[in-house]
Scaffold this motif. Structure first.
Motif, PDB file in Angstrom:
ATOM      1  N   LEU A 127     -15.071  -9.697  -5.346  1.00  0.00           N
ATOM      2  CA  LEU A 127     -13.818  -9.520  -4.609  1.00  0.00           C
ATOM      3  C   LEU A 127     -13.559  -8.037  -4.345  1.00  0.00           C
ATOM      4  O   LEU A 127     -13.207  -7.634  -3.241  1.00  0.00           O
ATOM      5  CB  LEU A 127     -12.653 -10.124  -5.394  1.00  0.00           C
ATOM      6  N   PHE A 163     -15.698  -6.745  -1.647  1.00  0.00           N
ATOM      7  CA  PHE A 163     -15.216  -7.197  -0.339  1.00  0.00           C
ATOM      8  C   PHE A 163     -14.023  -6.361   0.123  1.00  0.00           C
ATOM      9  O   PHE A 163     -13.971  -5.898   1.259  1.00  0.00           O
ATOM     10  CB  PHE A 163     -14.846  -8.674  -0.410  1.00  0.00           C
ATOM     11  N   VAL A 164     -13.091  -6.139  -0.833  1.00  0.00           N
ATOM     12  CA  VAL A 164     -11.915  -5.340  -0.500  1.00  0.00           C
ATOM     13  C   VAL A 164     -12.344  -3.958  -0.031  1.00  0.00           C
ATOM     14  O   VAL A 164     -11.850  -3.424   0.962  1.00  0.00           O
ATOM     15  CB  VAL A 164     -10.969  -5.240  -1.713  1.00  0.00           C
ATOM     16  N   VAL A 169     -13.715  -4.055   3.549  1.00  0.00           N
ATOM     17  CA  VAL A 169     -12.657  -4.206   4.560  1.00  0.00           C
ATOM     18  C   VAL A 169     -11.937  -2.877   4.756  1.00  0.00           C
ATOM     19  O   VAL A 169     -11.717  -2.422   5.874  1.00  0.00           O
ATOM     20  CB  VAL A 169     -11.640  -5.293   4.143  1.00  0.00           C
ATOM     21  N   ARG A 170     -11.618  -2.214   3.618  1.00  0.00           N
ATOM     22  CA  ARG A 170     -10.894  -0.947   3.690  1.00  0.00           C
ATOM     23  C   ARG A 170     -11.672   0.112   4.437  1.00  0.00           C
ATOM     24  O   ARG A 170     -11.099   0.990   5.066  1.00  0.00           O
ATOM     25  CB  ARG A 170     -10.632  -0.425   2.276  1.00  0.00           C
ATOM     26  N   ALA A 224      -5.215   2.235  -1.887  1.00  0.00           N
ATOM     27  CA  ALA A 224      -3.791   2.130  -2.128  1.00  0.00           C
ATOM     28  C   ALA A 224      -3.545   1.651  -3.551  1.00  0.00           C
ATOM     29  O   ALA A 224      -4.411   1.073  -4.190  1.00  0.00           O
ATOM     30  CB  ALA A 224      -3.169   1.164  -1.146  1.00  0.00           C
ATOM     31  N   CYS A 267      -1.474  -0.663  -4.589  1.00  0.00           N
ATOM     32  CA  CYS A 267      -1.333  -2.099  -4.729  1.00  0.00           C
ATOM     33  C   CYS A 267      -1.804  -2.758  -3.450  1.00  0.00           C
ATOM     34  O   CYS A 267      -1.883  -2.105  -2.414  1.00  0.00           O
ATOM     35  CB  CYS A 267       0.139  -2.450  -4.981  1.00  0.00           C
ATOM     36  N   PRO A 268      -2.118  -4.042  -3.527  1.00  0.00           N
ATOM     37  CA  PRO A 268      -2.616  -4.694  -2.318  1.00  0.00           C
ATOM     38  C   PRO A 268      -1.625  -4.625  -1.164  1.00  0.00           C
ATOM     39  O   PRO A 268      -2.015  -4.471  -0.022  1.00  0.00           O
ATOM     40  CB  PRO A 268      -2.826  -6.141  -2.750  1.00  0.00           C
ATOM     41  N   VAL A 302      -1.531  -1.732   1.388  1.00  0.00           N
ATOM     42  CA  VAL A 302      -2.522  -1.622   2.449  1.00  0.00           C
ATOM     43  C   VAL A 302      -1.849  -1.636   3.807  1.00  0.00           C
ATOM     44  O   VAL A 302      -2.232  -0.928   4.719  1.00  0.00           O
ATOM     45  CB  VAL A 302      -3.524  -2.787   2.352  1.00  0.00           C
ATOM     46  N   ARG A 310      -6.415  -7.400   9.178  1.00  0.00           N
ATOM     47  CA  ARG A 310      -7.003  -6.952   7.934  1.00  0.00           C
ATOM     48  C   ARG A 310      -6.218  -7.494   6.728  1.00  0.00           C
ATOM     49  O   ARG A 310      -6.787  -7.903   5.729  1.00  0.00           O
ATOM     50  CB  ARG A 310      -6.984  -5.433   7.930  1.00  0.00           C
ATOM     51  N   LEU A 343      -7.083 -11.087   6.273  1.00  0.00           N
ATOM     52  CA  LEU A 343      -8.440 -11.221   5.731  1.00  0.00           C
ATOM     53  C   LEU A 343      -8.427 -10.959   4.232  1.00  0.00           C
ATOM     54  O   LEU A 343      -9.077 -11.656   3.451  1.00  0.00           O
ATOM     55  CB  LEU A 343      -9.362 -10.227   6.442  1.00  0.00           C
ATOM     56  N   MET A 344      -7.643  -9.964   3.815  1.00  0.00           N
ATOM     57  CA  MET A 344      -7.545  -9.618   2.407  1.00  0.00           C
ATOM     58  C   MET A 344      -6.926 -10.778   1.620  1.00  0.00           C
ATOM     59  O   MET A 344      -7.409 -11.164   0.564  1.00  0.00           O
ATOM     60  CB  MET A 344      -6.678  -8.367   2.280  1.00  0.00           C
ATOM     61  N   ALA A 346      -9.426 -13.517   1.324  1.00  0.00           N
ATOM     62  CA  ALA A 346     -10.466 -13.243   0.339  1.00  0.00           C
ATOM     63  C   ALA A 346      -9.960 -13.497  -1.071  1.00  0.00           C
ATOM     64  O   ALA A 346     -10.648 -14.119  -1.890  1.00  0.00           O
ATOM     65  CB  ALA A 346     -10.937 -11.796   0.487  1.00  0.00           C
ATOM     66  N   VAL A 347      -8.758 -13.030  -1.353  1.00  0.00           N
ATOM     67  CA  VAL A 347      -8.202 -13.227  -2.691  1.00  0.00           C
ATOM     68  C   VAL A 347      -8.017 -14.721  -2.969  1.00  0.00           C
ATOM     69  O   VAL A 347      -8.374 -15.226  -4.048  1.00  0.00           O
ATOM     70  CB  VAL A 347      -6.864 -12.461  -2.837  1.00  0.00           C
ATOM     71  N   PHE A 389     -11.451 -16.276  -3.629  1.00  0.00           N
ATOM     72  CA  PHE A 389     -11.925 -15.922  -4.968  1.00  0.00           C
ATOM     73  C   PHE A 389     -11.227 -16.774  -6.032  1.00  0.00           C
ATOM     74  O   PHE A 389     -11.858 -17.392  -6.877  1.00  0.00           O
ATOM     75  CB  PHE A 389     -11.659 -14.432  -5.207  1.00  0.00           C
TER      76      PHE A 389
END
Lengths: 52, 730
Positions: free
Chosen positions: A19, A22-23, A26-27, B10, B12-13, B16, B115, B118-119, B122-123, B126
């Motif tokens: 994960l 992947f993050v 993307v970043r 960043a 925290c998520p 972003v 983006r 997408l994040m 993904a989370v 997972f």
């Protein structure tokens, strides 16, 4: 069943690494140009070191 | 990408989404210029290298990178670097390049919303995989303490994930509830929250069933649908923005006799603006110097160029054809007539806002139904068993099983497949419900100039002339870049060219020269002395006068756009009413209507006539597709049920339309109607599949036989069936 005490954290850790990777991709805008990326492998230009 | 472009990690998520302070500082610091060029010809690995090397060799360029997906080159350079040497460098290595306006592109440069989605996706992916792993262990027989531990770990993964990944749903549901409406997100949020709450409660009581995996897979599948939807629109938006960005708003100002190129935004009222032949008027104004002809077809639909001389009023958007003009600006920017007309269109009620999408109408039926069903089963079980815990469990199971997973994917999966197919044919679907509306169309209204015709003239009577006349006309035409002259040169290609001397162009009138000692002229009737000659008013004519002879007429007609005849006949064969409404003269419109077999036509229509006609058709319950390109079409484009404009259209027209035709060819329009119809059929099928699955699964849930395993199986299989059904469209 003590093995679970190791296996579960390991599986979570491995998934977490995926994960995280992947993050990171993307970043760093690595999905902005999928077509270009597939063509760039064929390029004869090698860059031995990252651009400064 | 360089270090400067890469966003910092960043804290925290959620951070972003917010641009970091560094990024903002970077953007405002004038230490470097960032330029974007459109390079449509790049297509291979070698092209990338060539283009990047050529750009990097230009002095002042720090880094150049090609984006092959967008067919763009992004250049970072010293602030004083301008695009002109870059374009020249690319032309040297054989690539045509156009400057892109950075302002118009900025919105898509980093697709923040995409983006972020997408994040979250993904989370959710997972977490659902990990929780599913634990759930499979429970389903295959984990007991007592082991099961409890697995459930607690699942909870520890699921709770933060849902808080993070579920945010788009929470936000949408909240805003719908605040407005007193129900949308698809309300039952979704209710199902997720109820599933998590009952599962936590069950887990704390060492219960057997927990729905953490179901809640997470639900979030995952729904986010996948949202992301697909977003991608489709982002691709269309970025292509549409690129079209807008190709028109870099620049103007040439005359300051103390010197020419200065400035952005249009910097032109002030009273400034003198130089407009070269081929250039578009950047402002409204009055001609102070020069004579020329103006092409006003984008504004009025007229094909005949209009004579322009000092003292005449011009409006922005008109194209200068022959001679340089100096214009004193009387209105700039937002005050120009072009901009004001575009604004009017934005205010007008558009067909798209009246339309309720299939997904919305499904949600209207579905959301209350699900809530009532779930509440009834809760009450029923509470009365029957008197056990709060069982009743709540069953209510949660009903909500999860009925949750619109397949419904959430049903529409985006199909529109993604259909938009992709049309994009490959050169059509850009800009609006999310455009396909559904296109499928309902039964009447098609075409504009003439620039839509059915290419806006370039074509010589029609070459064979009527003697070779001597043709050779003289050709020699004269070669001295001008006027569209009629160019058409003459193109038509008579290969013919002998007469030897003439003293060739000069008189802007606004024509060209003259001396041939065998006689004066020869090619141009306007009044100028060559042909006022009294009679020729059909419908035709565009250029006159050739040789001293001592009667003038002869070279007649032109507007060239048909590629695929126009095919598109019209295919639409008529499919049983659609085809209409032609144009601002051009009756003769020209009638001739074209006859040529294409269109029975229903209307000429000399003002912009208001066009939109009134479209509205009248709409009131007769017709679903109108409007195809148009000019400013005079924009009102009709937005009044129509659905609208298409070619890429060559004025920016305002492209903005007003739902679909943009990227190539010069019109024939994809008929295909698009077919694709839209089959897409709508697939969407309906998907709804039926989702309903069928609910009809089977809901009774099982209501009588209390649903286990998390059943829920997981049913949810995944329905989502996969729906996606596969959508793929059949490709």
């Amino acid at each position: 069943m003590e093995i679970i005490a190791y296996l579960i954290p390991i599986s979570l850790l491995l998934g977490g690494v995926g994960l995280g990777a992947f993050v990171y991709t993307v970043r760093s805008n690595q999905y902005d140009d999928p077509e270009g990326n597939s063509q760039r492998i064929l390029s004869d230009e090698y860059d031995d070191k990252p651009k400064g | 990408m360089t270090e400067a472009l890469r966003p910092q990690l960043a804290a925290c998520p959620a951070c972003v989404a917010a641009p970091s302070a560094d990024a903002i500082a970077d953007a405002s610091a004038p230490t470097e210029a960032r330029l974007a060029l459109s390079v449509p010809a790049v297509h291979c690995a070698a092209c990338i290298t060539t283009v990047e090397k050529a750009l990097a060799a230009v002095p002042g360029v720090r880094e150049a990178r090609v984006n092959l997906t967008l067919k763009r080159a992004l250049v970072e350079a010293d602030p004083e670097v301008t695009p002109t040497p870059l374009i020249a460098a690319l032309e040297d290595v054989g690539y045509q390049a156009h400057e892109l306006d950075a302002g118009a592109l900025s919105a898509t440069e980093t697709d923040k919303a995409g983006r972020e989605l997408l994040m979250r996706l993904a989370v959710a992916g997972f977490a659902s995989m990990n929780v599913m792993l634990l759930s499979v262990s429970v389903w295959s027989g984990a007991e007592a303490a082991t099961r409890d531990m697995f459930h607690w770990i699942s909870a520890a993964i699921a709770l933060p994930t849902i808080v993070f990944s579920g945010q788009p749903f929470f936000r949408n549901a909240w805003s719908a509830l605040k407005a007193g409406r129900l949308n698809m997100d309300v039952p979704i949020v209710l199902a997720i929250v109820l599933a998590v709450v009952t599962s936590l409660w069950e887990t704390s009581l060492s219960g057997e069933h927990a729905y953490f995996d179901a809640a997470l897979t639900l979030v995952f599948f729904l986010l996948a649908g949202r992301y697909l939807d977003h991608r489709t629109r982002a691709v269309a938006r970025s292509a549409a923005e690129e079209l807008a960005a190709l028109e870099v708003p620049r103007a040439i100002l005359l300051r103390d006799g010197e020419e200065v190129t400035v952005p249009v935004a910097e032109v002030a009222v009273g400034d003198l603006v130089l407009v070269r032949p081929g250039g578009r008027m950047p402002v409204d104004g009055e001609i102070v110097e020069g004579t020329s002809e103006l092409d006003r077809s984008l504004l009025t639909g007229e094909t005949l160029p209009v004579f322009a001389a000092a003292g005449q009023i011009v409006s922005s958007g008109e194209v200068n054809l022959t001679g340089p003009l100096v214009v004193r600006a009387t209105a700039v920017g937002k005050d120009t007539s072009l901009h004001q007309m575009a604004e009017l269109v934005a205010i007008a009620e558009s067909g798209r806002s009246r339309y309720t999408s299939l997904a919305d109408s499904a949600a209207k039926l579905y959301a209350p139904g699900v809530h009532i069903l779930s509440a009834l089963s809760f009450l029923g079980w509470l009365i029957y068993s008197g056990d709060m815990r069982t009743s709540l469990n069953i209510a949660a199971a009903v909500l999860i099983i009925t949750c619109p997973c397949a419904l959430g994917l049903a529409v985006p999966a199909v529109t993604t497949a259909a938009s992709g197919r049309l994009f490959r044919k050169g059509m850009l679907i800009k609006h999310s419900t455009a396909l559904e509306r296109l499928a309902q169309v039964d009447t098609v209204v075409f504009d003439k100039t620039g839509t059915l015709t290419a806006g370039t003239p074509e010589l029609t009577n070459l064979s009527d002339h003697t070779p001597a006349h043709v050779s003289v006309a050709l020699a004269l035409a070669a001295g001008s870049s006027h569209p009629l002259s160019r058409a003459l040169v193109a038509a008579a290609e290969g013919a002998d060219v007469a030897e003439v001397t003293d060739l000069r162009e008189v802007p606004g009138y024509g060209t003259e020269a001396v041939w065998n000692g006689k004066q020869v002229r090619l141009g306007r009737a009044a100028w060559v002395g042909a006022e009294n000659a009679s020729v059909s008013a419908a035709l565009t004519v250029s006159w050739l006068a040789i001293e001592g002879e009667a003038p002869v007429a070279f007649t032109f007609t507007d060239r048909l756009r590629d695929g126009a005849a095919e598109a019209v006949s295919a639409l008529q064969a499919a049983g659609k009413d085809v209409l032609l409404i144009s601002g051009d003269t009756t003769g020209a419109v009638e001739a074209l209507a006859d040529r294409l077999g269109i029975k229903n036509w209307m000429a000399e229509a003002l912009p208001a006539d066009k939109s009134a006609r479209v509205q009248m058709l709409t009131q007769q319950d017709k679903k109108v597709l409007m195809v148009g390109d000019g400013l005079n079409d924009t009102a009709a484009l937005s009044a129509a049920h659905v609208s298409i404009s070619p890429a060559s259209a004025l920016d305002a027209a492209r903005v007003a339309s739902d679909i943009v035709l990227l190539g010069g060819d019109l024939s994809p329009i008929a295909d698009a109607l077919d694709t839209a119809q089959s897409a709508t059929k697939r969407i309906r099928e998907n709804f039926q599949i989702a309903t069928l699955y609910n009809v089977i699964a809901v009774p099982i849930a209501v009588i209390g036989l649903a286990t998390p395993l059943v829920a997981a199986l049913a949810m995944s299989s329905s989502s996969i069936t729906v996606s596969l059904n959508a793929l059949r469209l490709r």
